[in-house]
Design a protein around this motif. Structure first.
Motif, PDB file in Angstrom:
ATOM      1  N   UNK A 677      59.309 -33.877  34.487  1.00 67.57           N
ATOM      2  CA  UNK A 677      58.835 -33.732  35.885  1.00 67.57           C
ATOM      3  C   UNK A 677      57.430 -33.673  36.015  1.00 67.57           C
ATOM      4  N   UNK A 678      56.661 -33.136  35.298  1.00 64.91           N
ATOM      5  CA  UNK A 678      55.184 -33.063  35.583  1.00 64.91           C
ATOM      6  C   UNK A 678      54.550 -34.417  35.165  1.00 64.91           C
ATOM      7  N   UNK A 681      54.876 -36.801  37.986  1.00 62.80           N
ATOM      8  CA  UNK A 681      53.421 -36.407  38.779  1.00 62.80           C
ATOM      9  C   UNK A 681      52.311 -37.168  38.085  1.00 62.80           C
ATOM     10  N   UNK A 712      51.892 -32.220  47.126  1.00 61.99           N
ATOM     11  CA  UNK A 712      53.616 -32.157  47.096  1.00 61.99           C
ATOM     12  C   UNK A 712      53.975 -32.959  48.073  1.00 61.99           C
ATOM     13  N   UNK A 714      53.676 -35.878  48.643  1.00 63.83           N
ATOM     14  CA  UNK A 714      53.781 -37.196  48.353  1.00 63.83           C
ATOM     15  C   UNK A 714      54.356 -37.398  46.886  1.00 63.83           C
ATOM     16  N   UNK A 715      54.929 -36.180  46.370  1.00 62.43           N
ATOM     17  CA  UNK A 715      55.437 -35.987  44.987  1.00 62.43           C
ATOM     18  C   UNK A 715      56.846 -36.789  45.340  1.00 62.43           C
ATOM     19  N   UNK A 716      57.365 -37.254  44.039  1.00 62.82           N
ATOM     20  CA  UNK A 716      58.625 -37.570  44.161  1.00 62.82           C
ATOM     21  C   UNK A 716      59.609 -36.621  44.607  1.00 62.82           C
ATOM     22  N   UNK A 717      60.421 -37.085  45.526  1.00 63.45           N
ATOM     23  CA  UNK A 717      61.596 -36.138  46.025  1.00 63.45           C
ATOM     24  C   UNK A 717      62.544 -35.356  44.735  1.00 63.45           C
ATOM     25  N   UNK A 718      63.018 -36.595  44.007  1.00 59.68           N
ATOM     26  CA  UNK A 718      63.570 -35.803  42.902  1.00 59.68           C
ATOM     27  C   UNK A 718      63.353 -36.433  41.783  1.00 59.68           C
ATOM     28  N   UNK A 719      63.010 -35.630  40.527  1.00 56.45           N
ATOM     29  CA  UNK A 719      63.063 -36.212  39.277  1.00 56.45           C
ATOM     30  C   UNK A 719      64.343 -35.786  38.262  1.00 56.45           C
TER      31      UNK A 719
ATOM     32  N   UNK B  95      54.293 -24.233  34.703  1.00 64.85           N
ATOM     33  CA  UNK B  95      53.846 -24.629  33.491  1.00 64.85           C
ATOM     34  C   UNK B  95      52.613 -24.049  32.963  1.00 64.85           C
ATOM     35  N   UNK B 123      56.980 -28.986  52.546  1.00 64.66           N
ATOM     36  CA  UNK B 123      56.083 -30.005  51.601  1.00 64.66           C
ATOM     37  C   UNK B 123      54.889 -30.117  52.202  1.00 64.66           C
ATOM     38  N   UNK B 133      49.798 -29.883  36.821  1.00 64.32           N
ATOM     39  CA  UNK B 133      50.939 -29.995  35.836  1.00 64.32           C
ATOM     40  C   UNK B 133      52.098 -30.648  36.258  1.00 64.32           C
ATOM     41  N   UNK B 134      52.295 -30.614  37.739  1.00 62.87           N
ATOM     42  CA  UNK B 134      53.134 -31.381  38.544  1.00 62.87           C
ATOM     43  C   UNK B 134      54.449 -30.508  38.719  1.00 62.87           C
ATOM     44  N   UNK B 136      55.838 -29.457  41.498  1.00 68.44           N
ATOM     45  CA  UNK B 136      55.999 -29.625  42.747  1.00 68.44           C
ATOM     46  C   UNK B 136      57.515 -29.423  43.304  1.00 68.44           C
ATOM     47  N   UNK B 137      58.343 -30.021  42.541  1.00 68.82           N
ATOM     48  CA  UNK B 137      59.829 -30.028  42.828  1.00 68.82           C
ATOM     49  C   UNK B 137      60.247 -28.717  42.826  1.00 68.82           C
TER      50      UNK B 137
END
Lengths: 770, 150
Positions: A677-678, A681, A712, A714-719, B95, B123, B133-134, B136-137
């Protein structure tokens, strides 16, 4: 395994490691004395396991001794050392979890303690290269099995029964014939007296009996502390009498201080001292750049003081480094023949006779790591002894470098490893710890050197800058018959040796010469490129530009032949086989090729899995597009599908990402998912924004406003992360890095599907707005 | 002498009134849960709550909070069981964890103002907090979980 009889209090920052009842000192006491079974050699034998790894060839190899890594207290508390650095991958949990699994320890009674930097004692500690699980799955199992065996032997002696009749089960040893049980704590003192069993005779658990491994049910050990602010990172270390320092460094790599005026700085409230910092000429590996330090009673005062310094620099030869001109140089170099690093057939001839040649020239600028925790270190140097507290990926290397820099014996240097607030390769270089050591020595007091975000961007060991030029020759039927790939980029080797102008073997092996396609005529070339700044490892390293180029080219070939991207990709991968590139001394992430070959069956499998789970070919709304890419790196196989949406103003968003990963045998699928997931991003960040540029030798970006990363909104909605279940005996492979490389090309292929625009130069920036 | 209440305790400072609150918290008061990430209010790692508002402590001077109540991650809940903290653990958000104190304080402030934010509102409200680290989800899911009952 150690027996701890006098629980004591921990000192300093080590309080955060949750070993409240166990004295670190008493654990360590036993180690040097009883360390007769330290095996600094490869331990994975063919007799015991179906594969070998390169672990034994790393500096200081592997140590498999339960007395080094495990301690049992009378109350049953099991302390397991984590000897690798935690930067967010979960390794500080995963490796001890392996020991606990094999030893039959109850995880709720396990405390994890961070090892200090000592590779003779602990084996290699370089936490990079996505190596921890692949090098330590077996050794950690062996350590756990040894500890379990010692506990079982102790119980058998106590009951006077054969050892074969007793069995460790969930923190107790059981004699089922008589129904007797003894807890680990009750057995600890006796078990510590047992001899350490030989590796060859160890019985490992049947994987079907695993309670923790492969399950993903165990959270990271630092979770509670992280959510309550108690977790200790490098910057959180506080020592009595500690001074706070920030340093003004030469703005151009290799530049020198001409003169400085400290007066205004010394007038700032809280500033105590201004002093020169020793610098080394460029290149000099990880040695400090030098400059002027402002010492203060707190970091805020030190920063304000530094702002008030009057500084004159001599920029030196690298003052001519300009990114716009340098890009042209790289492009020109890529258009001429270069050092041939892989040759099969005759690509030059085949390109001349090809029915069609598809050419792509792909540019990727320098990238900065910008871990959320900027570099920081605390040092306390007294006489010929030094103690360091720092977020370093290389505790052993840091210890060596501190000793060399101060001119003291390595045995006199203690490196305490804190949590790392992100690493991504930046914290493999210990320059910030060396600065702290030098300042502490001169001040005669403990000192914390804090880098600001601006320092971090201006003095990073940057990801290289590259042009990858690929020409693919197609026959009448659209089959690719020739492949010429020229890769031009300053090398990491230039940070170690002046004048290194060609890629090192490890860089060539990251997506250039290990290219897996089934093509008759292949030429991989590496024209020269000079470096003008410090180049270093950045998560995934050369795989980022190589995968971007190679997998974008697959999309371009699909477009040129009017075929589906995924079908084009599978056709290029070709038959299921072991690829044997015609490369002298192919670098395979340090792993033996027999255990970790380039296996196109596994490459195809992740493509097919991601296509199935990610619903390749699904209908998407207008303005949306799907893109796919696959890449093998760190001996793992990863395929990604990105769905992009581009609106009529050229603004892009990413509604969905699917990634399939085959990382062989794995420990913690939940942390694998978090890494992937990271990685999406980080891949999106570098694709959208990633660029560090130079003008007159100086980095032009300063902070997160002009070196942007994805936020956040602009992050992918789902990974979605899909993990390939491993076949039995599949060696473990990398997870931390491999997720990044396929993301950008999958995104570029998706953008092309959505808009018909082919982006060959990153970052995307405003290219879609035109 | 500047007086400020931090996590319910009165603290005083007679040094530079322009000292950023961040460095007062970390270096003078020893509250290291609040992190330094950028110094320019660009990343949110230093977020604390002043009265009921999320504030970037790196650009807020100690003088700016004189007489006000500052809450840091250490003071968010006595046992670390604020709904946001519990949700963070249930979702396994972190993370490396370095940005998480700032993220949690921002989320706690959001829920004070808007107890049931939509995903879009989450959001938007969290967009000032960078996670390299990402995560966000998971942050988004954890804030949602905290708002719906942990």
């Amino acid at each position: 395994m150690n027996f701890i009889d006098k629980p004591g209090k921990l000192r300093g920052f080590e309080k955060n490691i949750k070993v409240e009842k166990v004295s670190r000192r008493s654990i360590l006491k036993g180690l040097g004395v009883t360390g007769g079974f330290v095996l600094a050699a490869p331990v994975m034998t063919r007799q015991a396991f179906a594969y070998e790894t390169g672990a034994g060839k790393m500096p200081h190899g592997v140590v498999v001794d339960p007395r080094v890594f495990v301690a049992v207290a009378p109350d049953g508390t099991v302390t397991i050392l984590a000897h690798r650095s935690e930067m967010g991958t979960g390794v500080r949990t995963s490796l001890p979890l392996i020991v606990a699994e094999e030893m039959e320890a109850d995880w709720s009674k396990v405390r994890v303690q961070q090892a200090h930097g000592d590779e003779v004692k602990f084996g290699n500690q370089d936490t990079d290269g996505s190596r921890s699980t692949r090098h330590y799955l077996i050794p950690m199992r062996q350590i756990g099995a040894s500890a379990r065996t010692m506990l079982e032997q102790a119980a058998a002696k106590r009951w006077n029964v054969p050892a074969t009749e007793v069995k460790a089960v969930n923190h107790e040893v059981v004699h089922s014939a008589s129904g007797r049980k003894l807890g680990f704590g009750e057995l600890a003192a006796d078990a510590a007296k047992e001899s350490v069993p030989s590796i060859e005779g160890l019985k490992l658990k049947d994987p079907k009996d695993f309670r923790y491994l492969g399950k993903g049910q165990v959270s990271i050990v630092d979770l509670h502390d992280i959510t309550t602010g108690k977790a200790r990172y490098g910057a959180d270390v506080r020592l009595p009498g500690m001074k706070y320092a920030v340093i003004a460094r030469p703005p151009v790599t290799g530049g020198k201080l001409t003169s400085f005026d400290p007066d205004a700085a010394l007038k700032v409230s809280g500033v105590e001292k201004v002093m020169k910092v020793q610098g080394w000429p460029w290149p000099s590996k990880f040695q400090p750049l030098g400059g002027v330090a402002v010492i203060a009673r707190n970091t805020g005062a030190a920063i304000k003081g530094r702002d008030a310094l009057k500084l004159v620099w001599d920029d030196g030869a690298n003052g001519r480094y300009n990114s716009v001109a340098y890009r042209k140089d790289l492009e020109e170099a890529s258009r001429k023949p270069g050092l041939v690093v892989r040759r099969e057939g005759d690509a030059d001839a085949a390109l001349k006779t090809a029915d069609k040649v598809v050419t792509g020239e792909y540019y990727l600028p320098h990238l900065a790591h910008v871990s959320m925790e900027p570099p920081v270190a605390v040092a306390d140097v007294k006489g010929d002894k030094a103690e360091i507290w720092a977020p370093v990926q290389s505790p052993g290397g840091t210890r060596e470098d501190v000793a060399k820099t101060l001119g003291i014996p390595e045995a006199n240097v203690t490196v305490n490893v804190t949590l790392l607030g992100g690493g991504f390769g930046r914290k493999s270089k210990c320059d910030f710890a060396l600065e702290a050591a030098l300042l502490s020595k001169e001040l005669g007091a403990p000192v914390k050197v804090q880098w600001t975000r601006e320092d971090d961007l201006h003095h990073d060991f940057l990801h290289t800058v590259s042009v990858e030029r690929i020409e693919a020759g197609l026959d009448k039927d659209g089959k690719v018959i020739a492949w010429r790939h020229r890769s031009v980029a300053p090398t990491i080797a230039s940070t170690f040796a002046a004048g290194a102008n060609h890629a090192a073997a490890f860089e060539l092996g990251m997506g250039l010469v290990d290219m897996p396609f089934e093509i008759a005529n292949i030429s991989c070339e590496n024209p020269e490129a000079a470096a003008f700044t410090r180049i270093g490892w950045f998560r995934s390293v050369s795989n980022i530009p190589r995968a971007f180029a190679v997998q974008s080219m697959v999309g371009e070939i699909a477009n040129a032949t009017g075929r589906d991207q995924k079908e084009t990709l599978l056709a290029l991968i070709g038959s299921p086989r072991i690829v044997k590139p015609n490369v002298k001394d192919l670098w395979n992430y340090g792993e033996p090729y027999d255990s970790y070959p380039i296996d196109t069956a596994r490459l195809r499998k992740v493509v097919e899995l991601v296509a199935e789970k990610g619903e390749w070919g699904r209908q998407v709304p207008k303005g949306h597009g799907l893109g796919i890419a696959v890449h093998r790196s760190f001996v793992s196989y990863i395929a990604t599908i990105v769905e992009v949406a581009v609106d009529d103003k050229g603004k892009l968003s990413v509604p969905r990402v699917d990634t399939a990963i085959d990382c062989g045998t794995y420990v913690n699928p939940e942390r694998i998912a978090s890494q992937i997931e990271g990685a999406a991003i980080m891949g999106l960040s570098l694709a959208k924004y990633g660029a560090v540029t130079f003008k007159d030798g100086k980095v032009q970006q300063k902070n997160f406003d002009d070196f942007q990363v994805v936020r956040m909104d602009e992050a992918p909605l789902v990974t979605n992360v899909h993990i390939v279940p491993p076949a039995p005996d599949t060696p473990p492979s990398g997870v931390g890095e491999p997720g990044v490389p396929p993301f950008a090309p999958a995104l570029m292929n998706a953008i092309f599907a959505a808009t018909g625009k082919r982006i060959r130069a990153l970052p995307i920036g405003k290219q879609l707005e035109a | 002498m500047i007086k400020v209440k931090i996590n319910g305790q009165e603290q005083s400072w007679d040094g530079d009134p322009d000292l950023p609150l961040l460095w007062f918290l970390r270096d003078e008061a020893g509250l290291t849960g609040t992190k330094f990430g950028c110094g320019q209010a660009l990343c949110g790692a230093c977020t604390v709550i002043v009265d009921k508002e999320a504030v970037r402590s790196c650009i807020t001077s100690i003088n700016d909070v004189a007489g006000r109540e500052v809450t840091t991650i250490e003071g968010l809940h006595p046992d670390g069981d604020h709904p946001v903290q519990k949700a963070w653990r249930q979702v396994n958000v972190p993370q490396c964890g370095f940005c998480q104190a700032g993220q949690i304080m921002q989320a706690a402030a959001l829920l004070m103002e808007n107890p049931k934010p939509s995903h879009d509102q989450i959001r938007e409200a969290m967009a000032g907090n960078i996670c390299r680290c990402g995560c966000y989800q998971r942050i988004e899911n954890a804030v949602h979980l905290a708002s719906t009952g942990v």
